[in-house]
Enzyme design. Structure first.
Site, PDB file in Angstrom:
ATOM      1  N   GLY A 362      30.026  -8.641  25.882  1.00 12.98           N
ATOM      2  CA  GLY A 362      30.693  -8.030  26.991  1.00 12.98           C
ATOM      3  C   GLY A 362      32.239  -7.682  26.390  1.00 12.98           C
ATOM      4  O   GLY A 362      32.539  -7.780  25.191  1.00 12.98           O
ATOM      5  N   HIS A 390      11.255 -17.975  25.175  1.00 13.92           N
ATOM      6  CA  HIS A 390      10.909 -19.196  25.225  1.00 13.92           C
ATOM      7  C   HIS A 390       9.457 -19.597  24.467  1.00 13.92           C
ATOM      8  O   HIS A 390       9.448 -20.924  24.211  1.00 13.92           O
ATOM      9  CB  HIS A 390      10.829 -19.803  26.874  1.00 13.92           C
ATOM     10  CG  HIS A 390      11.386 -20.962  26.879  1.00 13.92           C
ATOM     11  ND1 HIS A 390      11.247 -21.930  26.113  1.00 13.92           N
ATOM     12  CD2 HIS A 390      12.121 -21.433  28.121  1.00 13.92           C
ATOM     13  CE1 HIS A 390      12.085 -22.976  26.517  1.00 13.92           C
ATOM     14  NE2 HIS A 390      12.392 -22.928  27.806  1.00 13.92           N
ATOM     15  N   ASP A 394      13.439 -22.730  21.956  1.00 16.27           N
ATOM     16  CA  ASP A 394      13.643 -23.602  22.975  1.00 16.27           C
ATOM     17  C   ASP A 394      15.100 -23.729  23.596  1.00 16.27           C
ATOM     18  O   ASP A 394      16.162 -23.132  22.773  1.00 16.27           O
ATOM     19  CB  ASP A 394      13.425 -25.073  22.627  1.00 16.27           C
ATOM     20  CG  ASP A 394      11.732 -25.158  22.619  1.00 16.27           C
ATOM     21  OD1 ASP A 394      11.203 -24.518  23.243  1.00 16.27           O
ATOM     22  OD2 ASP A 394      11.518 -25.881  21.658  1.00 16.27           O
TER      23      ASP A 394
END
Length: 417
Positions: A362, A390, A394
């Site tokens: 950002g 995922h 993890d």
């Protein structure tokens, strides 16, 4: 002997391409590696280089038409050869004479193809000019009135090549600069009810990112990073240089160092196995008029900031001009998307498969922060969001990587340790 010229895969994922422009015309001599035509692939627009020599006897695929990999797009051979059977096999109808061309016919074809077009773009129903979305965008950016452009696409449609080669006539250029400004304003802001054709690149973006979002289980991690130390270090470097160094090379260098220490983030999901990568190849999402392309800084972990800066500038310049080779925008092991220059404070990005993570950067914004002594200080803060697959990464692994990256940015000299 006359031979068919087949559409080939100009990028690793290309299944079909569109002919944007023929750079040779019927009757022209073609040498090895001559640009035969310009093709829009699923990734970018690039030249099709001939792998055969001879005379271009027939164009099978006209400008604006699609060709699947393996389709016949043209026929090359010797002048006077009988290629009618090859044309018949390569339906639809080719741009060539039904009978074998004589020397006079070849000469006439060359003369006709070389003659300049004198008409302008054909208006569509309702008075709108027939044009491709990319052509309209480029015309708006350049202040070109589409009504003054000769369209070479199907039914007089204005295509990208027409805008690239457009030279204003004396009449068109006689107006004041205010006229050019008006063309830009109208082209960039006027609403319409057009049905915009979906480009090959946009189709691929939709397919790949749709599959990524709905196949790869995404999760997102966000951190706020103090940028003051890094910006001050960059300012000290730039104070001694004529060529100023941007912020992105530092970001890429720190990401490469962090990825060296967190293998899981520098891998790819291959279904039956997880592929680790020993080289950190960083892709940077760059906007083009018809979608995104991701030029890659290869082996960024072994390069210094100044080398990354030089490579990045060259890659981005060529990405915006459609000049990248397939190997320069495919195969990234990790991707960065930066919308900070647009003032976006925080966002999430979709993973670019088969990669397993992407980092969204950002804007850097002055923000009041509570210091360790409870005083209020102003710091320049950038929010970053890591999107993780995922199936491979993890939560704790992603968090450790992002924390390592934050530590390096906030204390740049730690990279040397």
């Amino acid at each position: 002997m006359a031979e068919k010229i087949f559409m080939i895969a100009l990028s690793p994922t290309m299944e079909e391409g569109s002919i944007l422009k023929w750079k040779k015309k019927v009757g022209d001599t073609v040498k090895m590696d001559d640009p035969l035509c310009e093709v829009e692939t699923d990734k970018a627009s690039m030249d099709y280089l001939s792998s055969q020599e001879g005379t271009l006897l027939a164009i099978v695929k006209e400008v604006g038409t699609g060709a699947k990999v393996g389709d016949t797009i043209a026929i090359i051979g010797n002048p006077g050869e009988d290629f009618a059977a090859l044309v018949a096999e390569a339906a639809p109808v080719a741009k060539a004479a039904a009978a074998p061309p004589t020397a006079a016919a070849v000469a006439a074809a060359k003369s006709a193809a070389a003659a300049p077009a004198t008409g302008h773009a054909a208006p569509a129903d309702g008075g709108r000019i027939k044009s491709s979305p990319l052509a309209r965008k480029l015309a708006a950016d350049k202040g070109i009135d589409l009504a003054q452009v000769s369209g070479t696409g199907p039914d007089g449609r204005v295509v990208k090549a027409d805008i690239d080669s457009y030279t204003p006539s004396a009449k068109a250029s006689a107006g004041s600069s205010a006229g050019s400004f008006a063309a830009v304003s109208v082209g960039s802001s006027a609403l319409n009810d057009d049905q915009v054709p979906v480009s090959r690149k946009r189709q691929t973006i939709a397919k790949r990112l749709g599959e990524s979002l709905f196949t790869a289980p995404h999760f997102f991690l966000t951190l706020s990073i103090e940028m003051d130390n890094l910006l001050e270090a960059r300012d000290r470097i730039n104070a001694k240089r004529k060529e100023k160094v941007g912020l992105n090379p530092f970001i890429l260098k720190f990401l490469a160092e962090a990825l060296k220490r967190h293998q899981a983030l520098n891998s790819s999901w291959e279904g039956e196995y997880i592929q680790n990568h020993s080289s950190v190849d960083l892709g940077i999402a760059v906007a083009q008029p018809d979608g995104l392309i991701t030029p890659i800084v290869k082996n960024a972990g072994s390069k210094g900031i100044l080398q990354i800066e030089a490579e990045l500038k060259d890659l981005i310049d060529r990405a915006r001009n459609g000049g990248l080779k397939p190997e320069e925008f495919t195969g990234a092991t990790f991707t960065i998307s930066n919308l900070g220059s647009f003032g976006i404070e925080e966002f999430t990005a979709i993973i670019n498969p088969p990669g397993v993570a992407i980092l969204a950067l950002g804007a850097t914004i002055k923000t009041p922060v509570v210091a360790d002594d409870d005083s209020i200080v102003v710091r320049r803060i950038m929010k970053v969001t890591l999107s993780c697959d995922h199936r491979v990464v993890d939560g704790a692994v992603g968090a450790a990587f992002l924390t390592e990256f934050k530590r390096m940015v906030e204390d740049p000299y730690q990279v040397l340790l």
